[in-house]
Scaffold this motif. Structure first.
Motif, PDB file in Angstrom:
ATOM      1  N   ASN A 101       1.682  -6.040   4.996  1.00 46.67           N
ATOM      2  CA  ASN A 101       2.872  -5.392   5.562  1.00 46.67           C
ATOM      3  C   ASN A 101       3.143  -4.053   4.890  1.00 46.67           C
ATOM      4  N   PHE A 102       3.088  -4.023   3.564  1.00 43.20           N
ATOM      5  CA  PHE A 102       3.328  -2.774   2.845  1.00 43.20           C
ATOM      6  C   PHE A 102       2.286  -1.729   3.232  1.00 43.20           C
TER       7      PHE A 102
ATOM      8  N   ASN B 148       0.503  -1.465   5.986  1.00 43.63           N
ATOM      9  CA  ASN B 148       0.698  -0.981   7.356  1.00 43.63           C
ATOM     10  C   ASN B 148       1.940  -0.101   7.490  1.00 43.63           C
ATOM     11  N   GLU B 149       3.042  -0.481   6.828  1.00 42.13           N
ATOM     12  CA  GLU B 149       4.297   0.249   6.971  1.00 42.13           C
ATOM     13  C   GLU B 149       4.322   1.550   6.179  1.00 42.13           C
ATOM     14  N   HIS B 150       3.760   1.537   4.973  1.00 39.18           N
ATOM     15  CA  HIS B 150       3.935   2.686   4.093  1.00 39.18           C
ATOM     16  C   HIS B 150       2.664   3.496   3.856  1.00 39.18           C
TER      17      HIS B 150
ATOM     18  N   ALA C  28       1.131   4.421   7.866  1.00 39.34           N
ATOM     19  CA  ALA C  28       2.124   5.234   8.571  1.00 39.34           C
ATOM     20  C   ALA C  28       2.601   6.418   7.729  1.00 39.34           C
TER      21      ALA C  28
ATOM     22  N   LYS D 291       4.729   6.504   5.396  1.00 35.13           N
ATOM     23  CA  LYS D 291       6.177   6.452   5.267  1.00 35.13           C
ATOM     24  C   LYS D 291       6.517   6.247   3.795  1.00 35.13           C
TER      25      LYS D 291
ATOM     26  N   ASN E 173       8.382   5.061   0.481  1.00 32.82           N
ATOM     27  CA  ASN E 173       9.170   3.942   0.014  1.00 32.82           C
ATOM     28  C   ASN E 173      10.209   4.494  -0.941  1.00 32.82           C
TER      29      ASN E 173
END
Length: 118
Positions: free
Chosen positions: A84-85, A87-89, A92, A94, A96
Motif C-alpha cells: 500500500n505504501f 503504491n500510494e507514495h 504515485a 505522493k 508522506n
C-alpha cells in the motif's frame, strides 16, 4: 435422500431462470472471500518478508527521526502495508507528511528493489 436432491435441483433451476440479486451478491462475496483465503495459504511463489525492508534500512536509521522510525516499523509490519505504501507514495510520487523527503526516497528505493516480490 431422493427428496433432498430434487429440492437442490429445483432450487438451482429456479435461481438460474429467476436470479435473485441478494443471493447472487452473497454468493459472489462468499466466493471471493474463500478464493482469497485459499490463494493466501496455497501461494507458492516467492514473497517479500515485510521486515526485510526495515532490516535493509537499519544502517541508515540514524538519519531518521523517532516518528519516522515508528512509521517505518508500522509500514514494514505486513506485506500488505508495504504494498500500500509503495503504491500510494512511491509509484504515485505522493509525499508522506511524516517522512522527510530524502528519507522517503530511501524507503521507496529500498522497496523498489523488491517490487517483483510484493
Amino acid at each position: 435422500m431422493k427428496n433432498i436432491l430434487i429440492l437442490i435441483v429445483a432450487a438451482a433451476i429456479f435461481l438460474h431462470f429467476y436470479p435473485q440479486p441478494e443471493v447472487t451478491k452473497f454468493y459472489d462475496e462468499t466466493r471471493s472471500t474463500l478464493l482469497d483465503g485459499f490463494s493466501e495459504f496455497s501461494d507458492t511463489s516467492v514473497r517479500l518478508k515485510a521486515d526485510k525492508i526495515f532490516i535493509d534500512l537499519k544502517p541508515q536509521l540514524n538519519s531518521f527521526s523517532e516518528r519516522e522510525v515508528d512509521l517505518l516499523k508500522e509500514i514494514t509490519s505486513s506485506r500488505a502495508n508495504v504494498n500500500n505504501f509503495y503504491n500510494e507514495h512511491c509509484k504515485a510520487k505522493k509525499r508522506n507528511a511524516t517522512f522527510h523527503r530524502s528519507n522517503q526516497a530511501k524507503v521507496c528505493q529500498t522497496i523498489s528493489q523488491y517490487e517483483s516480490m510484493l
